[in-house]
Design an enzyme around this catalytic site. Structure first.
Site, PDB file in Angstrom:
ATOM      1  N   CYS A 115       0.784  -1.119  -0.123  1.00 55.99           N
ATOM      2  CA  CYS A 115      -0.099   0.072   0.147  1.00 55.99           C
ATOM      3  C   CYS A 115       0.779   1.168  -0.037  1.00 55.99           C
ATOM      4  O   CYS A 115       1.402   1.523  -0.896  1.00 55.99           O
ATOM      5  CB  CYS A 115      -0.811  -0.005   1.172  1.00 55.99           C
ATOM      6  SG  CYS A 115      -2.326   1.038   1.183  1.00 55.99           S
ATOM      7  N   HIS A 116       0.839   2.054   0.822  1.00 52.50           N
ATOM      8  CA  HIS A 116       1.718   3.009   1.188  1.00 52.50           C
ATOM      9  C   HIS A 116       3.184   2.822   1.829  1.00 52.50           C
ATOM     10  O   HIS A 116       4.044   3.682   1.955  1.00 52.50           O
ATOM     11  CB  HIS A 116       1.062   4.455   2.049  1.00 52.50           C
ATOM     12  CG  HIS A 116      -0.251   5.224   1.298  1.00 52.50           C
ATOM     13  ND1 HIS A 116      -1.211   4.221   1.413  1.00 52.50           N
ATOM     14  CD2 HIS A 116      -0.182   6.047   0.869  1.00 52.50           C
ATOM     15  CE1 HIS A 116      -2.243   5.104   0.583  1.00 52.50           C
ATOM     16  NE2 HIS A 116      -1.488   6.180   0.223  1.00 52.50           N
TER      17      HIS A 116
END
Length: 194
Positions: A115-116
């Protein structure tokens, strides 16, 4: 413990996170790694507990096992970098956290980021010339840092496992376990950058 459940027996895995971590991206890999026989250690900049999130809503709190001050990357076989917007955004401003991440890459140890989570890889200057995926909003950051960004469920490039989002967790966990089981690869080690 049967063979399927002992794939990671004897492996020590660091999970680097802080407040704002996406709960499922910390919790689900951690459970899977432990069920496969690994020992996991939640490492954070400060002791106590960190606040997990389910997307934009506060979720569970997770007890920190050790602070960055108390750990050495040499004591671990692999690193997990869960996402959540706030978590990696804060971590990338902490030099000790980025040095911790860099040490895994310098040693050729597997790093799994979802994800991030790849924001930490950008800040640690570990993406140049590598193929990665991430949450779509990181695409430009990764490309600007020299990565080849692709929109795929999971990507493995020289011991670096990346995925886009919580929906990708089954594929991400499977590939991360494969890479961790294979262990350190001298050919994957990056030169010390700083």
């Amino acid at each position: 413990m049967d063979q399927a459940l002992s794939k990671l027996s004897g492996k020590n895995i660091a999970i680097l996170a802080t407040d704002g971590v996406e709960q499922s991206e910390l919790e689900k890999p951690r459970i899977a790694f432990e069920q496969a026989g690994a020992r996991t250690v939640l490492v954070a900049p400060e002791g106590g507990a960190i606040q997990g999130f389910e997307h934009h809503e506060p979720g569970k709190r997770f007890d920190v096992d050790a602070t960055l001050e108390q750990v050495n990357a040499d004591d671990f076989d692999a690193l997990l970098l869960p996402g959540g917007v706030l978590n990696p955004d804060k971590l990338r401003t902490i030099p000790e956290a980025m040095q911790f991440v860099r040490r895994f890459a310098e040693a050729g140890k597997p790093i799994a980021a979802i994800c991030h989570g790849p924001w930490s890889l950008v800040e640690a200057d570990l993406v140049r010339g590598r193929t990665l995926t991430s949450w779509p909003s990181l695409m430009t950051d990764l490309k600007n840092a020299g990565a080849i960004w692709v929109d795929r469920e999971v990507v493995v490039d020289r011991g670096l496992v990346t995925s886009r989002k919580p929906d990708d967790l089954p594929a991400f966990i499977g590939k991360a376990i494969e890479e961790i089981r294979e262990g350190r690869h001298e050919s994957h080690a990056v030169a010390s950058l700083r």
